[in-house]
Design a protein around this motif. Structure first.
Motif, mmCIF file in Angstrom:
data_model
loop_
_atom_site.group_PDB
_atom_site.id
_atom_site.type_symbol
_atom_site.label_atom_id
_atom_site.label_comp_id
_atom_site.label_asym_id
_atom_site.label_seq_id
_atom_site.Cartn_x
_atom_site.Cartn_y
_atom_site.Cartn_z
ATOM 1 N N ALA A 246 0.833 -1.203 0.000
ATOM 2 C CA ALA A 246 0.000 0.000 0.000
ATOM 3 C C ALA A 246 0.863 1.247 0.000
ATOM 4 O O ALA A 246 0.485 2.272 -0.582
ATOM 5 N N VAL A 247 2.035 1.152 0.627
ATOM 6 C CA VAL A 247 2.907 2.314 0.767
ATOM 7 C C VAL A 247 4.312 1.832 1.096
ATOM 8 O O VAL A 247 4.487 0.798 1.766
ATOM 9 N N VAL A 248 5.309 2.545 0.626
ATOM 10 C CA VAL A 248 6.706 2.299 0.988
ATOM 11 C C VAL A 248 7.146 3.408 1.932
ATOM 12 O O VAL A 248 6.958 4.596 1.630
ATOM 13 N N ALA A 249 7.712 3.022 3.071
ATOM 14 C CA ALA A 249 8.156 3.988 4.079
ATOM 15 C C ALA A 249 9.674 4.084 4.066
ATOM 16 O O ALA A 249 10.374 3.056 4.049
ATOM 17 N N ILE A 250 10.184 5.322 4.071
ATOM 18 C CA ILE A 250 11.618 5.585 4.124
ATOM 19 C C ILE A 250 11.864 6.522 5.306
ATOM 20 O O ILE A 250 11.816 7.746 5.155
ATOM 21 N N PRO A 251 12.117 5.958 6.503
ATOM 22 C CA PRO A 251 12.211 6.773 7.721
ATOM 23 C C PRO A 251 13.625 7.204 8.067
ATOM 24 O O PRO A 251 13.959 7.427 9.233
ATOM 25 N N SER A 252 14.478 7.352 7.076
ATOM 26 C CA SER A 252 15.906 7.575 7.299
ATOM 27 C C SER A 252 16.187 8.837 8.104
ATOM 28 O O SER A 252 15.488 9.849 7.985
ATOM 29 N N LEU A 253 17.256 8.765 8.900
ATOM 30 C CA LEU A 253 17.711 9.902 9.704
ATOM 31 C C LEU A 253 18.795 10.702 8.992
ATOM 32 O O LEU A 253 19.132 11.807 9.421
ATOM 33 N N VAL A 254 19.382 10.133 7.958
ATOM 34 C CA VAL A 254 20.391 10.814 7.152
ATOM 35 C C VAL A 254 20.061 10.566 5.687
ATOM 36 O O VAL A 254 19.128 9.823 5.366
ATOM 37 N N GLU A 268 4.356 2.571 -9.075
ATOM 38 C CA GLU A 268 3.141 3.303 -8.714
ATOM 39 C C GLU A 268 2.752 3.087 -7.259
ATOM 40 O O GLU A 268 1.567 3.083 -6.909
ATOM 41 N N THR A 269 3.763 2.947 -6.405
ATOM 42 C CA THR A 269 3.523 2.800 -4.975
ATOM 43 C C THR A 269 3.868 4.108 -4.285
ATOM 44 O O THR A 269 4.981 4.607 -4.435
ATOM 45 N N PRO A 270 2.926 4.688 -3.525
ATOM 46 C CA PRO A 270 3.216 5.956 -2.846
ATOM 47 C C PRO A 270 4.312 5.789 -1.802
ATOM 48 O O PRO A 270 4.478 4.711 -1.214
ATOM 49 N N VAL A 271 5.045 6.863 -1.568
ATOM 50 C CA VAL A 271 6.181 6.859 -0.647
ATOM 51 C C VAL A 271 5.923 7.853 0.477
ATOM 52 O O VAL A 271 5.454 8.967 0.233
ATOM 53 N N VAL A 272 6.231 7.444 1.701
ATOM 54 C CA VAL A 272 6.275 8.359 2.838
ATOM 55 C C VAL A 272 7.721 8.374 3.325
ATOM 56 O O VAL A 272 8.249 7.330 3.714
ATOM 57 N N ALA A 273 8.372 9.521 3.270
ATOM 58 C CA ALA A 273 9.800 9.607 3.570
ATOM 59 C C ALA A 273 10.083 10.787 4.473
ATOM 60 O O ALA A 273 9.333 11.773 4.485
ATOM 61 N N THR A 274 11.171 10.685 5.215
ATOM 62 C CA THR A 274 11.604 11.811 6.042
ATOM 63 C C THR A 274 12.310 12.851 5.175
ATOM 64 O O THR A 274 12.920 12.526 4.155
ATOM 65 N N VAL A 283 10.657 12.922 -3.886
ATOM 66 C CA VAL A 283 9.263 12.747 -3.487
ATOM 67 C C VAL A 283 8.631 14.125 -3.327
ATOM 68 O O VAL A 283 8.975 14.872 -2.414
ATOM 69 N N LYS A 284 7.723 14.470 -4.208
ATOM 70 C CA LYS A 284 7.035 15.753 -4.136
ATOM 71 C C LYS A 284 5.893 15.628 -3.133
ATOM 72 O O LYS A 284 4.922 14.898 -3.367
ATOM 73 N N ASP A 285 6.027 16.355 -2.026
ATOM 74 C CA ASP A 285 5.082 16.232 -0.923
ATOM 75 C C ASP A 285 3.659 16.537 -1.386
ATOM 76 O O ASP A 285 3.373 17.583 -1.954
ATOM 77 N N GLY A 286 2.774 15.568 -1.131
ATOM 78 C CA GLY A 286 1.380 15.719 -1.507
ATOM 79 C C GLY A 286 1.071 15.378 -2.941
ATOM 80 O O GLY A 286 -0.096 15.350 -3.332
ATOM 81 N N GLU A 287 2.091 15.112 -3.749
ATOM 82 C CA GLU A 287 1.894 14.788 -5.164
ATOM 83 C C GLU A 287 2.285 13.353 -5.479
ATOM 84 O O GLU A 287 1.498 12.600 -6.034
ATOM 85 N N THR A 288 3.539 12.983 -5.172
ATOM 86 C CA THR A 288 4.004 11.620 -5.440
ATOM 87 C C THR A 288 4.249 10.855 -4.148
ATOM 88 O O THR A 288 4.777 9.753 -4.167
ATOM 89 N N GLY A 289 3.874 11.449 -3.041
ATOM 90 C CA GLY A 289 4.077 10.834 -1.728
ATOM 91 C C GLY A 289 3.971 11.912 -0.671
ATOM 92 O O GLY A 289 3.443 13.005 -0.928
ATOM 93 N N PHE A 290 4.506 11.602 0.499
ATOM 94 C CA PHE A 290 4.483 12.566 1.593
ATOM 95 C C PHE A 290 5.870 12.626 2.230
ATOM 96 O O PHE A 290 6.541 11.601 2.376
ATOM 97 N N VAL A 291 6.280 13.832 2.573
ATOM 98 C CA VAL A 291 7.566 14.064 3.226
ATOM 99 C C VAL A 291 7.282 14.560 4.636
ATOM 100 O O VAL A 291 6.518 15.515 4.826
ATOM 101 N N VAL A 292 7.873 13.895 5.630
ATOM 102 C CA VAL A 292 7.601 14.218 7.025
ATOM 103 C C VAL A 292 8.887 14.662 7.711
ATOM 104 O O VAL A 292 9.987 14.347 7.246
#
Length: 344
Positions: A246-254, A268-274, A283-292
């Protein structure tokens, strides 16, 4: 034009290791379709193999410099420099690249550097201005370029690429599972991703642990949660995991996760990344995924929850991600950018 690429970390026939190795291999494979290309690397035993038009030549490393496994010493490949027109190093501050830069300069070859991170603790470049011998740094992002702002050498952003014929949407239905792909290292932030899980969320962690201590910490944090660890995923299983998550998470600190983000977006899998390193450029926030925010456990949880609960949102964001990859991040486009820089 004969191009020699030098990647210090070990390949094995038919497979590669992590993001930096996948980058080197992917670029060389695509480049071999347009010009004679050889990829040199180093390992425990020598071999030579061919992948289509690409020649992969592995030299037996004599030693690891100061015990650093990403910094092999094996000068035998100098003879390959003599037969090349262009030498392209895929790391900067490692001894293999020191040798390649010096050898190219002495034999009047054009030499370029793409730095993929993970630099070692020893290199002649720390003591000598070897960058003066480099025609240009061909870099993968604006963030990557900023790391070399103090070097008065030409710089060009070539970005990274992904095999869009292989990494593409699949025919199997999407699951509700979250996917992490990468080595299990503390700076990858997997522990934060596990902390972000709420009851009912399912997570697949794909990657080899680098230390038993961190692996044990992750398993302890995952106790009572729906987390599965996979340290030996064949390429076909990894592709299927991308295509059905459903989603790929990239929680990297660096800075990290570059290849994972592109492979996910291509499927075509959405990405949530730091918001670290190159991620906000991919990753364009709100367009191709979310950046946190870094350490943003709550925002990551909220975005994961939403993408799982709203499959239509995931489909829309996933399609936008695929379009972005096709516009900027195919290997053919990266090869074009390199070839524009190579001529004298």
């Amino acid at each position: 034009m004969r191009v020699l690429h030098v990647c210090p970390t070990h390949f094995s026939p038919g497979s590669v290791l992590a993001g930096a190795e996948r980058y080197s291999y992917g670029l060389c494979k695509a480049m071999s379709r347009v010009t004679p290309t050889t990829l040199v690397t180093f390992g425990d035993a020598p071999f030579e193999t061919h992948d289509g038009e690409l020649t992969i030549r592995c030299y037996r490393r004599w030693a690891y410099v100061k015990g650093q496994r990403t910094n092999p010493f094996a000068p035998d490949f100098v003879k390959d420099i003599l037969g090349a027109d262009v030498v392209h190093c895929h790391q900067f501050k490692v001894v293999a690249s020191d040798i390649a830069i010096l050898g190219a300069a002495l034999s009047h070859k054009r030499v370029f550097v793409t730095d993929l991170g993970g630099n070692s603790g020893f290199s002649l470049s720390y003591h000598l201005p070897l960058w003066r011998l480099v025609r240009a740094f061909l870099l993968i992002s604006e963030f990557n370029q900023s790391l070399f702002a103090d070097l008065a050498v030409p710089k060009k952003i070539i970005y990274g690429g992904v095999d869009t014929d292989r990494f593409r949407p699949g025919s199997s239905p999407r699951s509700n599972r979250i996917l992490f792909v990468g080595r299990l290292m503390e700076h990858k932030g997997v522990h934060l991703l596990i902390d972000a899980l709420e009851p009912g969320m399912e997570l697949d962690v794909v990657g080899q642990p680098t230390t038993p201590e961190y692996a044990a910490r992750l398993r302890s944090a995952a106790a009572g949660k729906a987390v599965q660890f996979h340290d030996d995923f064949a390429d076909n299983r990894l592709l299927e995991a991308y295509q059905t998550a459903a989603v790929v998470a990239i929680p990297s600190l660096v800075d990290g996760g570059y290849t994972t983000a592109l492979e996910a977006m291509a499927c075509e899998t959405p990405v949530v990344a730091t918001a670290v390193g190159s991620m906000p450029e991919l990753v364009k926030d709100g367009e191709t995924g979310f950046v946190v925010p870094i350490d943003g456990v709550l925002p990551m949880r909220n975005h994961l929850r939403r993408l799982i609960a709203e499959p239509s949102l995931g489909r829309s964001i996933g399609a936008a991600g695929r379009n972005r990859v096709e516009e900027l991040f195919t290997w053919a486009r990266v090869v074009e950018r390199c070839m524009e820089q190579y001529p004298s």
